[in-house]
Design an enzyme around this catalytic site. Structure first.
Site, PDB file in Angstrom:
ATOM      1  N   ASP A   1       0.798  -1.226   0.000  1.00  0.00           N
ATOM      2  CA  ASP A   1       0.000   0.000   0.000  1.00  0.00           C
ATOM      3  C   ASP A   1       0.830   1.275   0.000  1.00  0.00           C
ATOM      4  O   ASP A   1       0.307   2.363   0.267  1.00  0.00           O
ATOM      5  CB  ASP A   1      -0.968  -0.001   1.193  1.00  0.00           C
ATOM      6  CG  ASP A   1      -2.158  -0.907   0.909  1.00  0.00           C
ATOM      7  OD1 ASP A   1      -2.640  -0.888  -0.233  1.00  0.00           O
ATOM      8  OD2 ASP A   1      -2.596  -1.620   1.826  1.00  0.00           O
TER       9      ASP A   1
ATOM     10  N   ASP B   1      -7.412  -3.839  -5.311  1.00  0.00           N
ATOM     11  CA  ASP B   1      -7.015  -2.563  -4.711  1.00  0.00           C
ATOM     12  C   ASP B   1      -5.597  -2.150  -5.126  1.00  0.00           C
ATOM     13  O   ASP B   1      -5.255  -0.968  -5.159  1.00  0.00           O
ATOM     14  CB  ASP B   1      -7.024  -2.645  -3.171  1.00  0.00           C
ATOM     15  CG  ASP B   1      -8.158  -3.448  -2.570  1.00  0.00           C
ATOM     16  OD1 ASP B   1      -8.659  -4.361  -3.240  1.00  0.00           O
ATOM     17  OD2 ASP B   1      -8.530  -3.177  -1.429  1.00  0.00           O
TER      18      ASP B   1
HETATM   19  N1  GLY Z   1      -7.548  -1.534   0.434  1.00  0.00           N
HETATM   20  C1  GLY Z   1      -8.370  -1.954   1.491  1.00  0.00           C
HETATM   21  C2  GLY Z   1      -9.757  -1.441   1.463  1.00  0.00           C
HETATM   22  O1  GLY Z   1     -10.231  -0.893   0.515  1.00  0.00           O
HETATM   23  O2  GLY Z   1     -10.413  -1.629   2.466  1.00  0.00           O
END
Ligand code: GLY
Length: 416
Positions: A132, A193
């Site tokens: 992330d 994501d």
């Molecule tokens: N990337 C994690 C979420 O969207 O909760």
């Protein structure tokens, strides 16, 4: 607006290494569709100004409450603002919202607060344990660099890109999203994501003159395009791969209702991610995929009239299911960018849809009155329903993408 992609000088590999070494030295209230009507006739410029005033009041009060404590506001838990450490994937969104407030108002107090919270994220760029970094560094250092041109921000971003590519496996042709959890049966999990983290790499390639970062980003996007999507344009949440052969081991969900369901925020990440990657590459396949996701979302028969989705389009409890205002905010922002790349008919549909979402989010049904909602902006986001976590609450990334979408909408208004 792009976090990082304003025209930036192309840097040589030698300069990059010098820069890098410098860097290294351092409640279900809306169930049943009972949302209050959005004020449909308020001029958009007035709506945006009103929203930004609410944002300034709420985040000013939030700052006064949290600034002397360690951590970053994430959500409201048991009536208290929950602060999370820098390693939490959402840590960059609070500094990111502060940077947007600075951009919107040009008020030095927001800049000072954004600088403070960005500095608190210093260790992120060396964290090899998660994917992330694009979210975390882009929202904080990315806006900091875009708005101030402070070279130390550029160095932090380049160091972060160098860290992120260590998670790339050429056999799988993807970046690994999560490290393996104890007792998990996965071998190489990739979640949709992860598309959101690629802008850090395309920016780093351009900025450092290092094509490898761009190759990693494109290869990851191509693999996601091939393996994450269903014929109707919706996506699986997680594809697990064999890291030795690249073979697919399974397609499952973690945050959605079921493996075959359409988790609302996952659709938004895909939409935003492929729109951003089209901007970065002009590959027509990415534009086509973004448009397919947009059609799935916008035309979904279970999308409520106010266009704020239930947390998962396939929750059998609909209409008695929680909404996800974060998905709506991410989608509105993505559609406003996708409109720029689309034919006039689609562009109008995307802008109209995004505007309708923003009108709903700007209504009292979703937008907190000053002093409410723990001083977050939006109500009714859902983080991780299967884990019974963050259901129908404010969450920092809903606020961040709401502010981004408002600034994108503002830029489309005449005379702005
Ligand atoms: N990337 C994690 C979420 O969207 O909760």
């Amino acid at each position: 607006m792009p976090i990082l992609s304003h025209a930036l000088p192309v840097r040589t590999a030698k300069t990059f290494i010098r820069d890098l070494s410098l860097g290294l030295g351092l409640g279900l209230a809306l169930a049943g569709g009972a949302a209050q009507a959005a004020p449909a006739d308020e001029p958009l410029a007035d709506m945006i100004d009103r929203d930004l005033k609410v944002a300034a009041a709420q985040y000013g009060a939030m700052l006064a409450k949290v600034q002397d404590k360690p951590g970053f506001p994430r959500t409201l838990e048991n009536g208290q603002v929950k602060l999370v450490p820098w390693r939490d994937w959402t840590s960059g969104f609070f500094p990111g919202s502060l940077w947007y407030l600075y951009e919107a108002t040009n008020d030095a107090k927001w800049r000072a607060a954004a600088v403070d919270y960005t500095a608190r994220m210093a260790p992120v760029k060396f964290d090899k344990t998660q994917h992330d970094l694009g979210f975390m560094l882009g929202a904080s250092y990315g806006h900091g660099y875009r708005l101030t041109r402070d070279p130390s921000y550029r160095d932090a971003l380049l160091a972060g890109a160098t860290t992120l590519v260590t998670r790339f496996n050429p056999k799988v042709a993807s970046i690994q999203s999560w490290d393996l959890w104890p007792n998990s049966t996965w071998q190489f999990p990739v979640i949709v994501d992860n598309m959101m983290n690629l802008e850090l790499l395309t920016w780093a390639a351009r900025t450092a003159g290092e094509p490898y970062y761009r190759e990693v980003a494109l290869t990851h996007a191509d693999t996601t395009l091939k393996n994450h999507f269903r014929p109707d344009g919706s996506s699986y949440h997680l594809v697990d791969y064999d890291p030795k052969t690249g073979a697919i081991r399974g397609r499952v969900t973690v945050q959605g209702n079921a493996d075959a369901s359409a988790w609302a925020r996952g659709q938004s990440w895909g939409l935003y991610g492929f729109t951003m990657m089209y901007r970065e590459t002009k590959k027509p396949e990415y534009l086509a995929q973004a448009q397919r996701i947009a059609a799935f979302y916008m035309q979904h028969p279970r999308l409520p009239a106010d266009k704020i989705p239930y947390w998962d389009f396939d929750d059998p409890a609909i209409p008695n299911a929680p909404r996800d205002s974060s998905s709506a905010a991410i989608t509105a922002s993505a559609l406003l960018e996708l409109a720029n790349f689309s034919d006039p008919e689609r562009a109008r549909a995307y802008r109209d849809f995004a505007t309708a979402q923003l009108r709903s989010l700007s209504s009292p049904a979703y937008l907190a009155a000053p002093g409410e909602n723990g001083n977050f902006l939006l109500k009714h986001a859902t983080g991780h329903k299967p884990a019974k976590s963050e259901i129908d609450v404010p969450i920092n990334y809903a606020d961040y993408y709401f502010l981004e979408a408002l600034l994108r909408l503002k830029a489309t208004l005449p005379g702005r």
